[in-house]
Scaffold this motif. Structure first.
Motif, PDB file in Angstrom:
ATOM      1  N   LEU A 142       0.827  -1.202   0.000  1.00 22.88           N
ATOM      2  CA  LEU A 142       0.000   0.000   0.000  1.00 22.88           C
ATOM      3  C   LEU A 142       0.860   1.250   0.000  1.00 22.88           C
ATOM      4  O   LEU A 142       0.540   2.237  -0.668  1.00 22.88           O
ATOM      5  N   ALA A 143       1.950   1.185   0.737  1.00 24.78           N
ATOM      6  CA  ALA A 143       2.841   2.345   0.775  1.00 24.78           C
ATOM      7  C   ALA A 143       3.361   2.640  -0.630  1.00 24.78           C
ATOM      8  O   ALA A 143       3.474   3.806  -1.026  1.00 24.78           O
ATOM      9  N   ASP A 144       3.631   1.584  -1.414  1.00 27.42           N
ATOM     10  CA  ASP A 144       4.061   1.786  -2.804  1.00 27.42           C
ATOM     11  C   ASP A 144       2.998   2.526  -3.593  1.00 27.42           C
ATOM     12  O   ASP A 144       3.281   3.500  -4.300  1.00 27.42           O
ATOM     13  N   ILE A 145       1.763   2.013  -3.464  1.00 31.62           N
ATOM     14  CA  ILE A 145       0.662   2.630  -4.224  1.00 31.62           C
ATOM     15  C   ILE A 145       0.526   4.088  -3.842  1.00 31.62           C
ATOM     16  O   ILE A 145       0.400   4.971  -4.693  1.00 31.62           O
ATOM     17  N   ILE A 146       0.566   4.327  -2.558  1.00 33.12           N
ATOM     18  CA  ILE A 146       0.373   5.691  -2.084  1.00 33.12           C
ATOM     19  C   ILE A 146       1.478   6.599  -2.600  1.00 33.12           C
ATOM     20  O   ILE A 146       1.250   7.748  -2.967  1.00 33.12           O
ATOM     21  N   ARG A 147       2.683   6.053  -2.682  1.00 31.12           N
ATOM     22  CA  ARG A 147       3.772   6.842  -3.232  1.00 31.12           C
ATOM     23  C   ARG A 147       3.524   7.111  -4.717  1.00 31.12           C
ATOM     24  O   ARG A 147       3.664   8.234  -5.183  1.00 31.12           O
ATOM     25  N   ASP A 148       3.066   6.070  -5.438  1.00 31.45           N
ATOM     26  CA  ASP A 148       2.816   6.239  -6.869  1.00 31.45           C
ATOM     27  C   ASP A 148       1.775   7.328  -7.136  1.00 31.45           C
ATOM     28  O   ASP A 148       1.884   8.088  -8.090  1.00 31.45           O
ATOM     29  N   PHE A 149       0.738   7.362  -6.315  1.00 31.12           N
ATOM     30  CA  PHE A 149      -0.299   8.378  -6.502  1.00 31.12           C
ATOM     31  C   PHE A 149       0.072   9.690  -5.804  1.00 31.12           C
ATOM     32  O   PHE A 149      -0.729  10.599  -5.751  1.00 31.12           O
ATOM     33  N   GLN A 150       1.244   9.749  -5.245  1.00 36.81           N
ATOM     34  CA  GLN A 150       1.746  10.924  -4.532  1.00 36.81           C
ATOM     35  C   GLN A 150       0.795  11.376  -3.433  1.00 36.81           C
ATOM     36  O   GLN A 150       0.461  12.544  -3.312  1.00 36.81           O
ATOM     37  N   LEU A 151       0.321  10.420  -2.690  1.00 37.18           N
ATOM     38  CA  LEU A 151      -0.604  10.734  -1.605  1.00 37.18           C
ATOM     39  C   LEU A 151       0.067  10.609  -0.250  1.00 37.18           C
ATOM     40  O   LEU A 151      -0.574  10.799   0.784  1.00 37.18           O
ATOM     41  N   GLY A 152       1.363  10.270  -0.250  1.00 36.24           N
ATOM     42  CA  GLY A 152       2.059  10.081   1.011  1.00 36.24           C
ATOM     43  C   GLY A 152       1.971  11.322   1.886  1.00 36.24           C
ATOM     44  O   GLY A 152       1.973  12.448   1.387  1.00 36.24           O
ATOM     45  N   ASN A 153       1.796  11.118   3.175  1.00 30.91           N
ATOM     46  CA  ASN A 153       1.739  12.225   4.126  1.00 30.91           C
ATOM     47  C   ASN A 153       0.577  13.197   3.862  1.00 30.91           C
ATOM     48  O   ASN A 153       0.645  14.354   4.211  1.00 30.91           O
ATOM     49  N   THR A 154      -0.469  12.703   3.172  1.00 34.04           N
ATOM     50  CA  THR A 154      -1.681  13.514   3.039  1.00 34.04           C
ATOM     51  C   THR A 154      -2.837  12.723   3.647  1.00 34.04           C
ATOM     52  O   THR A 154      -2.755  11.505   3.762  1.00 34.04           O
ATOM     53  N   PRO A 155      -3.897  13.411   4.033  1.00 37.70           N
ATOM     54  CA  PRO A 155      -5.048  12.694   4.611  1.00 37.70           C
ATOM     55  C   PRO A 155      -5.603  11.636   3.664  1.00 37.70           C
ATOM     56  O   PRO A 155      -6.153  10.629   4.097  1.00 37.70           O
ATOM     57  N   TRP A 156      -5.449  11.884   2.346  1.00 35.68           N
ATOM     58  CA  TRP A 156      -6.030  10.941   1.375  1.00 35.68           C
ATOM     59  C   TRP A 156      -5.451   9.548   1.511  1.00 35.68           C
ATOM     60  O   TRP A 156      -6.107   8.563   1.192  1.00 35.68           O
ATOM     61  N   ALA A 157      -4.222   9.475   1.950  1.00 35.77           N
ATOM     62  CA  ALA A 157      -3.619   8.150   2.136  1.00 35.77           C
ATOM     63  C   ALA A 157      -4.484   7.315   3.074  1.00 35.77           C
ATOM     64  O   ALA A 157      -4.667   6.121   2.876  1.00 35.77           O
ATOM     65  N   LEU A 158      -5.040   7.945   4.092  1.00 33.81           N
ATOM     66  CA  LEU A 158      -5.883   7.219   5.037  1.00 33.81           C
ATOM     67  C   LEU A 158      -7.325   7.131   4.561  1.00 33.81           C
ATOM     68  O   LEU A 158      -7.977   6.102   4.698  1.00 33.81           O
ATOM     69  N   ILE A 159      -7.821   8.223   3.994  1.00 32.46           N
ATOM     70  CA  ILE A 159      -9.219   8.237   3.563  1.00 32.46           C
ATOM     71  C   ILE A 159      -9.467   7.132   2.552  1.00 32.46           C
ATOM     72  O   ILE A 159     -10.540   6.539   2.522  1.00 32.46           O
ATOM     73  N   LEU A 160      -8.488   6.835   1.728  1.00 36.05           N
ATOM     74  CA  LEU A 160      -8.694   5.808   0.712  1.00 36.05           C
ATOM     75  C   LEU A 160      -8.360   4.398   1.209  1.00 36.05           C
ATOM     76  O   LEU A 160      -8.775   3.423   0.597  1.00 36.05           O
ATOM     77  N   THR A 161      -7.592   4.285   2.285  1.00 33.93           N
ATOM     78  CA  THR A 161      -7.267   2.925   2.742  1.00 33.93           C
ATOM     79  C   THR A 161      -8.216   2.448   3.842  1.00 33.93           C
ATOM     80  O   THR A 161      -8.486   1.264   3.935  1.00 33.93           O
ATOM     81  N   TYR A 162      -8.711   3.343   4.663  1.00 35.85           N
ATOM     82  CA  TYR A 162      -9.638   2.892   5.709  1.00 35.85           C
ATOM     83  C   TYR A 162     -10.850   2.141   5.161  1.00 35.85           C
ATOM     84  O   TYR A 162     -11.290   1.173   5.771  1.00 35.85           O
ATOM     85  N   PRO A 163     -11.404   2.572   4.032  1.00 35.46           N
ATOM     86  CA  PRO A 163     -12.578   1.832   3.552  1.00 35.46           C
ATOM     87  C   PRO A 163     -12.333   0.338   3.379  1.00 35.46           C
ATOM     88  O   PRO A 163     -13.287  -0.439   3.388  1.00 35.46           O
ATOM     89  N   THR A 164     -11.078  -0.076   3.223  1.00 33.95           N
ATOM     90  CA  THR A 164     -10.865  -1.514   3.029  1.00 33.95           C
ATOM     91  C   THR A 164     -11.412  -2.318   4.194  1.00 33.95           C
ATOM     92  O   THR A 164     -11.926  -3.395   4.008  1.00 33.95           O
ATOM     93  N   PHE A 165     -11.284  -1.807   5.401  1.00 37.12           N
ATOM     94  CA  PHE A 165     -11.880  -2.595   6.494  1.00 37.12           C
ATOM     95  C   PHE A 165     -13.242  -2.065   6.911  1.00 37.12           C
ATOM     96  O   PHE A 165     -13.945  -2.713   7.672  1.00 37.12           O
ATOM     97  N   LEU A 166     -13.623  -0.879   6.406  1.00 37.77           N
ATOM     98  CA  LEU A 166     -14.938  -0.346   6.763  1.00 37.77           C
ATOM     99  C   LEU A 166     -16.039  -0.871   5.842  1.00 37.77           C
ATOM    100  O   LEU A 166     -17.134  -1.194   6.295  1.00 37.77           O
ATOM    101  N   ILE A 167     -15.735  -0.955   4.540  1.00 30.61           N
ATOM    102  CA  ILE A 167     -16.781  -1.335   3.592  1.00 30.61           C
ATOM    103  C   ILE A 167     -17.367  -2.723   3.862  1.00 30.61           C
ATOM    104  O   ILE A 167     -18.572  -2.885   3.868  1.00 30.61           O
ATOM    105  N   PRO A 168     -16.519  -3.732   4.093  1.00 32.15           N
ATOM    106  CA  PRO A 168     -17.138  -5.049   4.318  1.00 32.15           C
ATOM    107  C   PRO A 168     -18.145  -5.023   5.460  1.00 32.15           C
ATOM    108  O   PRO A 168     -19.244  -5.547   5.338  1.00 32.15           O
ATOM    109  N   PHE A 169     -17.784  -4.368   6.532  1.00 33.38           N
ATOM    110  CA  PHE A 169     -18.704  -4.349   7.666  1.00 33.38           C
ATOM    111  C   PHE A 169     -19.968  -3.556   7.334  1.00 33.38           C
ATOM    112  O   PHE A 169     -21.078  -4.008   7.594  1.00 33.38           O
TER     113      PHE A 169
END
Ligand SMILES: Nc1ncnc2c1ncn2[C@@H]1O[C@H](COP(=O)(O)OP(=O)(O)OP(=O)(O)O)[C@@H](O)[C@H]1O
Ligand SMILES: [Mg+2]
Lengths: 283, 298, 363
Positions: free
Chosen positions: A132-159
């Motif tokens: 995931l850190a690779d992906i986030i680097r590729d999209f240049q989202l490192g150290n921005t809130p988007w890094a979390l906003i887009l990864t949290y849904p992975t465990f939120l959506i199923p529930f």
């Protein structure tokens, strides 16, 4: 008879209840007592006269003041709030749509897709942060809130999906059918009839998601690096523990303040939360 | 005729995929790719410490695991951890739920109090626990806790106290959630069923065993499942409560340690992946229970 | 206002063939009732007309449009469901106005129509309430009101009265009938209650196992059932069936079984000729039996032993044993009969029905 009754009630009800409640709340009590305790009292020796380990003799708000003035704590609160709200909104939206499709529509691969959404819950998240850190680097989202906003849904959506799917199943099909006869399209029936009725379920899924994202630790620790970008759980831990020095008073003050939004959300919606959960499992 | 038949259906199918699209898209990026990476890495000797590209090594990472004492120890510890915490959470949660099942004055407040541990940010409350259980030496009651730690550690081996505190924390937090889940379950059972049972049997224990537990089965199964999965993947709790000095590694923490501290991505990935099948089995068993309860209720 | 046509209509679920080759022409303004035992495919047929189920085969026409391909909203129909399906989050007014809002009617027009429908149904005072604040009967009215505000071409009813208590059901039945007389809208009504079917329907369609058994006016179904199933299904208490042999004696045909021997009535004799020496099923309605008097010819009377007496006030039901079989007779309330009494019963020769044993069709 009456006396025996009362005696039983104490043994089987009041005493265990009190023990349970005291047990659950003790850490919070402890945090509170520590947060308002001046340093002098905090680090007093065991044998000192006037020692009162479970009580604060001279309560003070200096830790709170320091926390708000000398650290970026208010920023952390804001960041966490922003991230939690955004990721909750995304997850709720996805969960609503996916849950509706899985509960109400017949389509090829429904079973497989449904299962795969839930199986993601089984994927141990332990090492996912490396790719995931690779992906986030590729999209240049490192150290921005988007890094979390887009990864949290992975465990939120199923529930969310699971909970809402269950809730939708408890809503009689006829309501929707009636709406479609009354002139609504499927999407219209979904947004005008089903979603409004599912509000308790939506709220409880939302609260759940909000809590999880507010509390998340690992991703926040790894994907955010600058102090002013951090979330509360990470900020409190990483900025208030320097090396081996723990700023206990401030830590506890931060811990208390950091949980206020979640506590507020719960005290408002606790009823909905319980009905939402009930509906989902019943179906 | 065939065309006419499929028109409405085609509409539905298109809509279904449309509704699933956002989820699938997001999952494709943030789940499918990382999992794929993990699977691939588990078959290579990828490491950030090694120059050059990773080499394909087949199943050797897995084979190494099987003979690795560390792995088996981690598995054992994880199983103990999962079983003990699940049992504790379930017992406490059920107790809370039963106590709260009937209305009494102040129930709403007690409910909130009991729910607080789960609703409270774990990353933060864990600090409170750390402070409570492992106070710095200069604090007032440190000697007392120090003695306790000493006794536990000398009875069960170094690090046992830290491990115990992790379990305590986990039970404290989890039982809160299970209590709410079970309370919701109890609320969803029609009261007539309980009244009926009241007529049939005088013994509260029998009623509990023969009526309450079977009716709550789906909720219990769900609780156990969530509890076990979180135990396996647990990382942050352990990490924080032991300040990174992990003497009793879980599968999750061991994998993290291998990857981050040792830099062995391959074996770490293999280790993380071995959890999957195990959890799947647990899930299937619990689903069985869940299903059977539902069918008998229908 | 429109006619509804079903041509070779079929519905298959994965394993169940729920509706089989249904052909039905419902005329404009007609009130047609689909009746049959549980699981016979009534609802499925109705839901295909509504567009809620895919049509596996065949064609449905509403007015002069083939609607197979149209989504429910474009079929210009209204439906009343068994559980009423009121939108719980909307007031009664909004429930009734929903269909009109979706069709973008101007506000004043909506208000006028809702008011009108509320008056017809006597629910003006309820308009501001939510569905959960209503009684069963009131919900029922709202559900009907929601259907009529739209002035649709066809009304569809799926067992709308079955959640009401007996008394309310009778009352609503009358109201529905009056409503239909007033609105003159084509209606298809599903029920498993044959009394409802007989009282409401201009024509009644009897279904079983997905097949249409018979279509006809209520009295026609009663007096000329096409087969044994319809004969047994329509009428209460149900028709008595006895297996009898067709025998020839003294130049006439006789129906013969232990304890019973009646002459074949003249109009039937011609049709029964081919069955000479075979066994057939004799059907007698309880109300076609009476206590024999000296006026009744011996050819149409027989002995019976009383097994159960059920006095209902306006009439008495007697379960009596005739030979091996037990049949029900509906007799005058003045009859004094006790358990184990031996009586002589007579039948109306021209009202008995006979059925082929194999095909179960009326002969
Ligand atoms: N969605 C479905 N999937 C599979 N089979 C179905 C489905 N809906 C109905 N059936 C089957 O189709 C047959 C006809 O069902 P239908 O609902 O039309 O019966 P019905 O005449 O309305 O009965 P009732 O009086 O009980 O409402 C039944 O055998 C039923 O089991
Ligand atoms: Mg039906």
């Amino acid at each position: 008879m009456v006396i025996e009754r009362r005696w039983k009630k104490w043994v089987f009800f009041y005493i265990p209840l009190t023990v349970f409640v005291v047990g659950t709340l003790f850490p919070f009590y402890w945090m509170t007592v520590t947060a308002i305790r001046p340093d002098a009292e905090l680090y007093r020796s065991w044998r000192a006269v006037n020692n009162a380990p479970f009580w604060t003799l001279h309560p003070t708000f200096e830790h709170f003041r320091d926390l708000l003035a000398k650290t970026t704590f208010p920023r952390w609160l804001l960041n966490t709030f922003y991230i939690a709200v955004a990721s909750t909104a995304i997850s709720l939206l996805c969960g609503l749509l996916a849950g509706y499709a899985l509960a109400r529509l017949r389509f090829p691969m429904a079973g497989a897709l449904g299962t795969s959404i839930f199986v993601t819950y089984l994927v141990p998240p332990t090492l996912l942060f490396i790719p995931l850190a690779d992906i986030i680097r590729d999209f240049q989202l490192g150290n921005t809130p988007w890094a979390l906003i887009l990864t949290y849904p992975t465990f939120l959506i199923p529930f969310c999906t699971w909970l809402l799917m269950g809730y939708f199943k408890t809503i009689p099909k006829e309501l929707e059918e009636c709406a479609r006869i009354d002139g609504a399209t499927r999407v219209g029936a979904m947004t005008r009839i089903i979603f409004p009725i599912a509000v308790p379920g939506i709220l409880s899924a939302g609260i759940f998601a909000f809590t999880l994202s507010w509390n998340e630790f690992i991703y926040a620790l790894i994907f955010l690096s600058s102090p002013e970008r951090k979330t509360v759980p990470v900020g409190v831990v990483s900025e208030l523990i320097r090396g081996d020095i723990y700023f206990w008073g401030q830590l506890m003050a931060g811990a208390l303040l950091g949980s206020i939004p979640v506590a507020l959300v719960y005290s408002f919606f606790v009823e909905y939360y319980v009905t939402g959960l009930t509906g989902s499992v019943k179906g | 005729m065939a065309a006419a038949r499929s028109a409405g259906r085609a509409r539905d199918i298109r809509l279904a995929y449309l509704l699933l699209a956002p989820t699938l898209l997001l999952f494709g990026v943030v789940i499918a790719y990382p999992v794929g990476w993990e699977v691939w890495t588990s078959l290579t000797d990828l490491s950030p410490l090694k120059d050059g590209s990773a080499e394909f090594v087949g199943l050797s990472n897995y084979r190494r695991l099987l003979v690795d004492a560390e792995f088996w120890r981690a598995t054992l510890v994880t199983v103990v951890y999962a079983v003990v915490t699940s049992a504790g959470k379930l017992a406490l949660g059920l107790g809370f739920a039963l106590l709260l099942a009937r209305p009494f004055r102040g129930r709403a407040l007690v409910f909130l109090a009991i729910f607080l541990p789960w609703a409270y940010p774990a990353g933060v409350s864990v600090i409170g626990w750390y402070w409570t259980l492992n106070p710095p030496t200069i604090t007032a009651y440190a000697p007392f806790m120090g003695h306790l730690k000493f006794y536990v550690d000398s009875a069960l081996g170094g690090g046992a106290w830290a491990f115990t505190s992790v379990m305590l924390f986990n039970v404290w937090r989890g039982s809160s959630f299970i209590a709410v889940l079970l309370l919701a379950g109890i609320n969803s059972i029609p009261p007539e069923l309980f009244e009926c049972a009241l007529l049939e049997s005088k013994s509260p224990w029998r009623r509990f065993r023969l009526v309450t537990v079977p009716l709550l089965k789906p909720f219990l199964a769900l609780g156990v499942f969530l509890s076990i999965t979180s135990a396996f993947a647990d990382l942050s709790n352990v990490w924080m409560l032991t300040a990174g000095r992990i003497v009793f590694p879980l599968v999750g923490t061991h994998a993290y340690w291998l990857a981050v501290k040792v830099g062995q991505y391959g074996p770490a990935s293999a280790l993380a992946l071995t959890m999957g099948p195990f959890l799947l089995v647990v899930l299937l068993v619990l689903f069985r229970l869940f299903d059977r309860a539902e069918r008998s209720a229908a | 206002m429109a006619q509804v046509m079903m041509k070779d209509l079929n519905k298959k679920y994965d394993e169940v063939h729920a509706v089989k080759d249904v052909n039905l022409h419902i005329r404009d303004k007609e009130f047609v009732v689909l009746v049959g035992p549980s699981g016979c495919g009534k609802s499925t047929t109705l839901r295909m007309v509504a567009g809620l189920e895919e049509i596996t085969g065949g064609e449905i026409t509403i007015g002069d449009r083939i609607v197979n391909d149209l989504p429910p909203k474009d079929r210009d129909i209204a439906m009343v469901f068994q559980n009423y399906a009121l939108y719980p989050h909307m007031t009664v007014y909004d429930n009734m106005a929903f269909g009109l809002k979706m069709r973008k009617f101007p506000k004043p027009e909506i208000a006028k129509r809702v008011q009108e429908a509320a008056e017809i149904l006597g629910i003006q005072e309820l308009l501001k309430r939510k569905p959960r604040q209503l009684s069963g009967g009131q919900r029922q009215r709202v559900a009907v009101g929601r259907a009529i505000v739209r002035h649709p071409q066809v009304f569809l009813f799926d067992e709308p009265l079955s959640n009401l208590d007996a008394k309310l059901r009778v009352q609503m039945r009358v109201e529905l009938k009056r409503l239909h007389d007033r609105l003159e809208t084509t209606a298809i009504y599903v029920t498993h209650d044959q009394v409802e079917a007989m009282t409401l329907g201009d024509r009644v369609v009897v279904m079983k196992d997905g097949w249409i058994q018979q279509v006809g006016e209520p009295l026609e179904l009663y007096s000329k059932p096409a087969n044994r199933f319809v004969a047994g299904f329509i009428g209460s208490p149900a028709m008595n069936f006895m297996e009898v042999a067709v025998a020839e004696a003294n130049g006439a045909l006789w129906l013969d079984t232990t304890g019973l021997r009646v002459k074949v009535p003249a109009p039937l004799a011609g049709r029964l000729g081919a069955y000479k020496g075979q066994r057939i099923t004799l059907g007698i309605r309880p109300e076609d039996l009476h206590m024999a008097t000296s006026n009744d010819p011996a050819d149409y009377s027989f002995d019976a032993i009383v097994e159960v007496v059920e006095p209902l006030g306006s009439e008495i039901l007697l379960d009596v044993k005739v030979g091996q079989s037990v049949i029900v007779a509906r007799v005058d309330p003045t009859v004094r009969a006790k358990l184990n009494d031996k009586l002589r019963l007579a039948l109306h020769p021209e009202r008995v029905r006979i059925f082929d044993n194999k095909t179960e069709l009326a002969i």
